[in-house]
Design a protein around this motif. Structure first.
Motif, PDB file in Angstrom:
ATOM      1  N   HIS A   1       0.966  -1.408  -0.121  1.00 32.48           N
ATOM      2  CA  HIS A   1       0.088   0.432   0.095  1.00 32.48           C
ATOM      3  C   HIS A   1       1.184   1.656   0.372  1.00 32.48           C
ATOM      4  CE1 HIS A   1      -3.015  -2.739   1.694  1.00 32.48           C
ATOM      5  NE2 HIS A   1      -3.468  -2.379   0.869  1.00 32.48           N
TER       6      HIS A   1
ATOM      7  N   LEU B   1      -5.897   1.648  -1.432  1.00 31.70           N
ATOM      8  CA  LEU B   1      -5.770   2.247  -0.476  1.00 31.70           C
ATOM      9  C   LEU B   1      -8.118   2.474  -0.159  1.00 31.70           C
ATOM     10  CD1 LEU B   1      -4.097   4.891   1.146  1.00 31.70           C
ATOM     11  CD2 LEU B   1      -3.718   2.907   1.091  1.00 31.70           C
TER      12      LEU B   1
ATOM     13  N   GLN C   1      -6.761   1.844   7.753  1.00 34.91           N
ATOM     14  CA  GLN C   1      -5.994   1.064   6.082  1.00 34.91           C
ATOM     15  C   GLN C   1      -6.553  -0.290   6.703  1.00 34.91           C
ATOM     16  OE1 GLN C   1      -6.335   1.438   3.205  1.00 34.91           O
ATOM     17  NE2 GLN C   1      -5.784  -0.877   2.714  1.00 34.91           N
TER      18      GLN C   1
ATOM     19  N   SER D   1     -10.555  -3.813   4.851  1.00 35.25           N
ATOM     20  CA  SER D   1      -9.345  -3.987   4.242  1.00 35.25           C
ATOM     21  C   SER D   1      -8.195  -4.719   5.527  1.00 35.25           C
ATOM     22  CB  SER D   1      -8.610  -2.364   3.860  1.00 35.25           C
ATOM     23  OG  SER D   1      -8.872  -1.232   5.007  1.00 35.25           O
TER      24      SER D   1
END
Length: 149
Positions: A4, A107, A127, A133
């Motif tokens: 990420h 994200l 996140q 996620s």
């Protein structure tokens, strides 16, 4: 695989601290590519928001991963991500280059909005914490100032 975020360098002390707060350290990636003029140039272009053909030419790196799954102390990890300002979670070190070909992981919507506002710690927490996620993955290329091997 991609992260990420990219953190070009992390100290051994910061890595140890992250691992003691729920982070895991991946095996070496792209070890077969090695550090050479070409791989350094690909990384430099990527970090400078320039397009690269794909990730295949990137030099060796590892991932620091924070995830909820299998983490018995997710609250400890969340608090660590909220408070890691003075080490590596600052805008000069934690990056999301925008050039094509790097293929960073997307994200979640909340984290993306916080990143756009330069609220890095809040972005990391969002996140990690959001159920859609539940993972933060950070690509790291240097450990203690040395090229990853």
């Amino acid at each position: 695989m991609s992260g990420h975020f990219i953190l070009s360098n992390i100290s051994q002390a910061d890595l140890d601290n992250a691992r003691s707060h729920g982070g895991t350290w991946s095996p070496l990636q792209h070890g077969n590519i090695g550090w050479n003029a070409n791989s350094r140039a690909v990384l430099s272009r990527a970090l400078n928001n320039q397009d690269i053909p794909n990730r295949d030419g990137l030099p060796p790196h590892r991932y620091l991963i924070f995830q909820q799954a299998g983490n018995p102390n997710i609250e400890v990890t969340k608090k660590f991500l909220q408070e890691t300002r003075d080490s590596w979670a600052d805008p000069n070190r934690l990056r999301r280059p925008t050039g094509r070909g790097l293929g960073l992981r997307a994200l979640n919507a909340t984290a993306a909005g916080l990143w756009a506002q330069n609220k890095l710690n809040d972005c990391l927490v969002a996140q990690f914490w959001r159920p859609e996620s539940a993972t933060v993955t950070i690509e790291i290329y240097h450990l203690g100032g040395r090229e990853m091997t």
